[in-house]
Design an enzyme around this catalytic site. Structure first.
Site, PDB file in Angstrom:
ATOM      1  CE1 TYR A 150       1.818  24.908   9.077  1.00 27.14           C
ATOM      2  CE2 TYR A 150       2.247  24.683  11.422  1.00 27.14           C
ATOM      3  CZ  TYR A 150       1.425  24.483  10.329  1.00 27.14           C
ATOM      4  OH  TYR A 150       0.203  23.873  10.497  1.00 27.14           O
ATOM      5  CE  LYS A 154      -0.992  27.091   9.286  1.00 24.08           C
ATOM      6  NZ  LYS A 154      -2.141  27.128   8.358  1.00 24.08           N
TER       7      LYS A 154
END
Length: 261
Positions: A150, A154
């Site tokens: 994750y 990002k």
């Protein structure tokens, strides 16, 4: 009416940040397409005639193309694309995630914004300008705010908008990111549910200076600013909305880091 006459697409519109943003965009005069795998029809129904619901996978090339075509065919153009859809992948360590886990998280969280930029830009060029907004995260700025895949996805979004901003500037298409901190959404529901069930709700967001988590509407306000002409001189920027968490990103040493080797 800061988006009067604007046509927008919002992915992840079925809940959380996406739903709050779709509502706010509509309140400010936009006509929009609410896209998600589920819940998007409820969002569009709440908004009324100004919104159309389309089921779509944000990481699918074909689905994103279809969203742009729908905006062109039903509303006559495209001014704003909020590439907000994303998945968490949990807080598993590097040693607990598979390559397949990484591929799926990167497909939705990073390839999704790439597809939004790729397919939205030509339509926006026809309008003379446009604004593309991608949801990144404070986890993409520093360690300690999300799982490995994750966080990597990002961080990729943040750099993607910088590169895209330089390549689309000649067409007057701005590309920016929003980096939320802890926000109560469907993605963070397990965290909030656990805290409330264990009597630790007051600990939510306690590491940031404001000592609280955020609300989807607070991110929607940032998205509205970037979507509107008020941000006409903001380009290639990652706007942090986290209560001050990323000032220091307090780090809690995890046990797997001590014992993995």
């Amino acid at each position: 009416m800061r988006l009067e006459g604007k046509i927008a697409i919002v992915t992840g519109a079925g809940s959380g940040i996406g739903r709050a943003s779709a509502r706010l965009f509509a309140e400010q005069g936009a006509r929009l397409i609410c896209a998600d795998l589920k819940g998007h029809d409820e969002t569009a129904a709440e908004i009324g005639e100004a919104a159309i619901a389309i089921q779509a996978d944000a990481g699918s090339d074909e689905d994103v193309q279809d969203l742009v075509q729908a905006a062109l065919q039903r509303f006559g153009g495209l001014d704003v694309f909020f590439a907000n859809a994303g998945i968490s992948g949990g807080l598993a360590s590097i040693f607990e995630q598979s390559a397949e886990d990484w591929q799926e998280i990167l497909r939705v969280n990073l390839i999704g914004p790439f597809l939004a930029i790729k397919h939205a830009a030509p339509a926006m060029k026809e309008r003379g300008k446009g604004s593309i907004i991608c949801t990144a995260s404070v986890a993409g700025i520093r360690a300690g705010a999300g799982g490995p895949a994750y966080s990597a996805s990002k961080a990729g979004v943040i750099n993607l908008v910088k590169v895209a901003a330089t390549q689309l500037a000649a067409a007057d298409i701005r590309v920016n990111a929003i980096c939320p901190g802890l926000i109560e959404t469907g993605m963070t529901k397990p965290i909030y549910d656990w805290a409330r069930a264990s009597g630790k709700e007051d600990r939510l967001g306690h590491l940031n200076p404001l000592k609280r988590g955020g609300e989807p509407e607070e991110i929607a306000g940032a998205a509205l600013f970037l979507a509107s002409d008020e941000s006409s001189y903001v380009n290639g920027h990652a706007l942090v909305v986290d209560g001050g968490l990323s000032i220091s990103h307090p780090f809690n040493q995890q046990e797997y880091g001590r014992t993995a080797f």
